[in-house]
Design a protein around this motif. Structure first.
Motif, PDB file in Angstrom:
ATOM      1  N   SER A  81     -67.494 -63.694 -69.501  1.00  0.00           N
ATOM      2  CA  SER A  81     -66.288 -64.503 -69.673  1.00  0.00           C
ATOM      3  C   SER A  81     -65.307 -63.756 -70.564  1.00  0.00           C
ATOM      4  CB  SER A  81     -66.621 -65.874 -70.273  1.00  0.00           C
ATOM      5  OG  SER A  81     -67.249 -65.744 -71.540  1.00  0.00           O
TER       6      SER A  81
ATOM      7  N   ALA B  83     -64.044 -67.153 -66.384  1.00  0.00           N
ATOM      8  CA  ALA B  83     -65.433 -66.822 -66.112  1.00  0.00           C
ATOM      9  C   ALA B  83     -65.500 -66.013 -64.831  1.00  0.00           C
ATOM     10  CB  ALA B  83     -66.281 -68.090 -65.976  1.00  0.00           C
TER      11      ALA B  83
ATOM     12  N   LEU C 156     -66.881 -72.728 -63.812  1.00  0.00           N
ATOM     13  CA  LEU C 156     -66.598 -72.628 -65.248  1.00  0.00           C
ATOM     14  C   LEU C 156     -66.894 -73.987 -65.875  1.00  0.00           C
ATOM     15  CD1 LEU C 156     -65.454 -71.423 -67.831  1.00  0.00           C
ATOM     16  CD2 LEU C 156     -63.142 -71.898 -66.971  1.00  0.00           C
TER      17      LEU C 156
END
Length: 305
Positions: free
Chosen positions: A275, A291, A296
């Motif tokens: 991330s 991400a 996410l």
């Protein structure tokens, strides 16, 4: 020529949209205690949008145009509010792209390298509807590029002083995806945390990656030999004056995708994938979390901090 055509057909066929799914809640590896109980949700709809309250927090979702706000109910403080950057920039309340590339570790064992090409970013622009799922609420969000598929946005569960926010997009087999939340970043907001870092306490104005790797190397007396790199590529966050090679000043072997803000909240990117936090680096008034996944999941904690 034939091989090129076959390669193009493979790349196109490998990115066929499917229905997005609610991301799992990873939790804490090795956790011995029970997961905190979910707080009841109060759901109402009014002119201001869909309001969900629980655990001392309120999330307000506007359907058209799509955006959302996280408020602390105790004092009415706005903790987080989504924001939008230039069209197609990947800075939107929710945005996503597919990236075709490859990862390598040949520079030196222990460092992560990746090279790829992004497709045009798709921005979530309108919520088509919502569904009460009991301990969470599901929103179907339309992108400005409908052919890329829809977005599933999830609010909940709520916990005592915390709420989970999640997004899921149509998978693209064989592609490394990017899913993003973007929020407003007032000029005086500061971001502290992110695990063990060696460059600064406040990370505002930087892109902070989260993937465990060796720390970067300060060039010392060899710096003049590499000075031309910093002149040629000043826009690359990794090429900074100290701890420059190969991972940049923010490289860490103990990263944690969690920070505290002086606005009175904490934010955790609860994902097992790499991330990245762009903290008012690309756009002064915006921060975003991305991400490398089709999903996410994040948790917002109420302060004060």
């Amino acid at each position: 020529m034939i091989l090129t055509a076959l390669l193009v057909l493979f790349l196109l066929s490998s990115c066929v949209p499917e229905q997005p799914a609610d991301p799992p809640i990873p939790g804490i590896p090795g956790q011995k205690g029970d997961v905190p109980p979910a707080a009841p949700i109060t759901l109402t709809q009014g002119p201001g949008g869909i309001r969900m309250k629980g655990g001392g927090l309120e999330v307000v979702v506007t359907l058209d145009p799509f955006d959302f706000v996280v408020n602390r109910m105790e004092d009415g403080a706005v903790l987080l509010e989504t924001a939008t950057g230039p069209q197609g920039s990947g800075f939107a309340p929710i945005s996503f792209t597919n990236n075709i590339g490859f990862t390598w570790n040949t520079f030196y064992w222990g460092y992560r390298g990746y090279f790829g090409i992004d497709e045009p970013w798709a921005h979530g622009v309108k919520a088509l509807g919502y569904h009460d799922g009991g301990d969470r609420v599901y929103f179907e969000v339309e992108a400005d590029k409908p052919v890329r598929g829809k977005i599933l946005f999830v609010v909940g569960p709520f916990y005592d002083g915390a709420v989970r926010l999640a997004a899921s997009v149509t998978p693209a087999l064989g592609c490394v995806n990017r899913v993003v939340f973007t929020f407003a970043s007032p000029e005086d907001e500061r971001y502290v945390g992110f695990g063990e870092r060696f460059n600064s306490v406040d990370q505002r104005g930087r892109v902070v990656p989260h993937w465990a790797e060796e720390g970067s190397i300060e060039l010392g007396f060899l710096r003049p030999l590499f000075a031309f790199l910093f002149d040629l590529f000043p826009f690359i966050p990794a090429l900074t004056p100290e701890y420059a090679l190969p991972g940049g000043e923010t490289a860490s072997y103990a990263p944690i995708p969690l920070f505290l803000s002086n606005r009175g909240y904490g934010f955790l990117a609860d994902v097992p994938h790499p991330s990245h936090f762009d903290l008012a680096y690309t756009h002064e008034g915006l921060w975003r979390v991305a991400a490398e996944s089709t999903q996410l999941s994040a948790v917002v904690f109420a302060g004060p901090t």
